[in-house]
Design an enzyme around this catalytic site. Sequence first.
Site, PDB file in Angstrom:
ATOM      1  N   GLU B  86      85.834  47.775  25.190  1.00 25.33           N
ATOM      2  CA  GLU B  86      85.355  46.397  25.051  1.00 25.33           C
ATOM      3  C   GLU B  86      85.339  45.960  23.595  1.00 25.33           C
ATOM      4  O   GLU B  86      85.803  44.871  23.268  1.00 25.33           O
ATOM      5  CB  GLU B  86      83.973  46.243  25.678  1.00 25.33           C
ATOM      6  CG  GLU B  86      83.958  46.324  27.208  1.00 25.33           C
ATOM      7  CD  GLU B  86      84.020  47.738  27.723  1.00 25.33           C
ATOM      8  OE1 GLU B  86      83.938  48.687  26.903  1.00 25.33           O
ATOM      9  OE2 GLU B  86      84.164  47.928  28.944  1.00 25.33           O
ATOM     10  N   HIS B 155      73.387  47.349  35.065  1.00 27.40           N
ATOM     11  CA  HIS B 155      74.423  46.486  35.629  1.00 27.40           C
ATOM     12  C   HIS B 155      73.856  45.167  36.132  1.00 27.40           C
ATOM     13  O   HIS B 155      74.545  44.434  36.821  1.00 27.40           O
ATOM     14  CB  HIS B 155      75.072  47.151  36.847  1.00 27.40           C
ATOM     15  CG  HIS B 155      76.090  48.192  36.535  1.00 27.40           C
ATOM     16  ND1 HIS B 155      75.829  49.522  36.603  1.00 27.40           N
ATOM     17  CD2 HIS B 155      77.394  48.098  36.178  1.00 27.40           C
ATOM     18  CE1 HIS B 155      76.920  50.209  36.297  1.00 27.40           C
ATOM     19  NE2 HIS B 155      77.878  49.376  36.030  1.00 27.40           N
TER      20      HIS B 155
END
Lengths: 431, 357
Positions: B86, B155
């Site tokens: 990322e 998450h």
Amino acid sequence: MLSRLSRRSPFNTSIFRSFATARERDEFRLQEYSQKYLGYRKAVFTEKLEIIDSSKAEAVPIYRVTDGLGNFIDSSQDPKFGKEMSVKIYETMTQLNIMDRILYDSQRQGRISFYMTNFGEEGNHVGSAAALKNSDLVYGQYREVGVLMWRGFPLEQFMHQCYGNSMDIGKGKQMPVHYGSKEHNFVTISSPLTTQLPQAVGSAYAFKRQPNNDRVVCVYFGDGAASEGDAHAAFNFAATLDCPIIFFCRNNGYAISTPTSEQYAGDGIAGKGPGYGLHTIRVDGNDLFAVYNATQEARRVALTNKPVLIEAMTYRLGHHSTSDDSTAYRLDFKKVQTWGDKDHPIERFKTYLVEKNWWDDEKEKAWQKEVRKRVLKAFGDAEKTKLAHFHELFEGVYDQVPELLKRQRDELDNHLKEYGEHYPLDRCLRK
Amino acid sequence: MRPVSVIFGRFLGRCSSLQASRQLATGSTCTIRDALNQALDEEIRRDPNVFLMGEEVAQYDGAYKVSKGLWKKHGDSRIWDTPITEMGFAGIAVGAAFAGLRPVCEFMTFNFSMQAIDQIINSAAKTYYMSAGKVTCPIVFRGPNGAAAGVAAQHSQDFSAWFAHCPGLKVVTPYNAEEAKGLLKASIRDDNPVVFLENEILYGQPFPFSDEAKSEDFVLPIGKAHVERVGKHVTIVTYSRGMEFSLEAAKELASIGVEAEVINLRTLRPFDFETIKKSIMKTNHLVTVETGWPFAGIGAEIIAQVIESEAFDYLDAPPYRVTGVDVPMPYTQTLEAAALPTTAHVVKTVKKSLHIQ
Ligand SMILES: Cc1ncc(C[n+]2csc(CCOP(=O)(O)OP(=O)(O)O)c2C)c(N)n1
Ligand SMILES: [Mg+2]
């Protein structure tokens, strides 16, 4: 101090002038480069203009002990487990495989919300775990259940964790398969990829500072996770801090749908090791003996504060997780089958057991039946176990529940007095 | 047990509870997923500098299938799969934007954008300022955000307040399908870095979709809130999934004679305070609704601005916030349900503001 530095400054050429010949000058510089820039690797000059073509370099070889049929190639490499250990290894691998099948199916039936299987990688889990000491600290990624199972984490606890019930060590706060156990020196799985790598180096550094340290850290990760920046940081720090750590990469060919061919362009993960100054080996991850030998030797080296990188070549036989359908990207299903049929780590190890007369069909049948029964029992018990009381929601954010959270807890109680019927309160433990 | 919307970046069809029950009026509908897909498709076609990058966005159609079919249509040069890095690919997006391209950078979920936060905050958001306006950074960072279902603390969280805090970024939070399309197109055309927060739970939900929205020229303005429902008794200010609870609550409140005005922020930065102020001066009551944490959250900011403004004198009751609980998201369904706001919380809070027993 300042004056000494300035006398050595590059603007003062007196040192250079004292060298008479070109050769003396070369030697001086080569020595400097070698000692200061290249970690004592021998530096040379060359007059040949050549840009290294990485695609021409030889791939790091794959260390193995047995051939595809499970026969020893060089008998000196036989770790000579003996009967008891061999059977324990086999039983752990098969128990893992059976548990995976049952939990996978139960997710498909909607009984648990999520699962990840370890199919095809049992050999590298158990092979490496058996070569470590149980006191060594393990950081996993998520697909290393065999390691925890080898250390004796009970079936019941696996099931409680997947159900997130009140008997779960984590009390239902973490997702399924995010196991962890302080008692088993297995750090709780964390979802964001590769964060475990630098953390593992930190732990290894802490070990190293202890007098007479006899522990290493073994950190597992996937071929995909190796692309994160954290992997670079971890490799570099481990090497520069001389840490007692084993980096264990499970290269199973895929990161969800991304094949390794799109993940990196070099010589796999092992190819990176020497560049970082890591001791490195690539091993046949489906050959349990090879994984065992490699890990045992890596452990010996790591204990001398030399970090080691192991790349275990394997294949992810199952889907990435229950949220994945790998037939969408593994179009050649025959290939998957070939891996399963021709190179299954459990089958390869079984050949050995059978040859030694330590295992036979009858034992196999009885064992399969017994494990299924135990798994199903643990599963049923976990399913029936109540979930934690909803006040658990507020516990563990801080060591003591702060005022704000106490107020919110009271609010929740009031809210449930009014709207409780809309919540599955009967599934929670009573206070 | 419950369906899981995504685990480790993998999509699985999930209807929100609303979807089944809501009977959509006649006329065409579109899911958020399809609306986003249209926006991407059209903008990639419209401007050769636009491209989509991220983990598994190409052949696999994206973890949530938002880029479905785009790689087949536009090929490798416009739809790139990236390795799992990322920080790395956010940096590549920043560099590509510096060099004149207009990347759309997908995070599998915004949870993983935390790995790239330095590139977003310290490079994308600030370079225009630091270069005294010489270097623009036209990127859209987009992906699912907010609490999902059954995926626990790492998450399942709302990053709206994090990004909205930072000057230099625009932060867009669409609720329905038309907004998803119109605002994504506007974001791609914008010369500033935009953080575009989609809601993980709402992807599969169909919304009414006008003929106007179907057009390639359909663009909604960034920075304008929308009064979704007109009312006179209380102002509910919310965005993204909070809209779902607020609209349901408004319906329920209507049955006891309370007319709630529901304001959909659509954009958090720039922030459309005028619309809120006007509404409060009419209704004299304010309730904010968000799924994120309370501390230094969007509701906190709205209320602070109200108190500092002339609207303060119009308030007949303290302004109230409905937020998620101040804890990391637990996994187990019962605990998770207790950590999130619901329609009932909105109803109750409005009643508290209006002194209705
Ligand atoms: C920072 C971050 N980015 C993305 C993800 C989503 N994700 C979860 S697992 C995975 C693939 C990892 O593949 P690999 O490391 O090869 O392990 P394997 O699943 O093959 O065992 C991805 C992309 C994540 N969990 N964290
Ligand atoms: Mg992999």
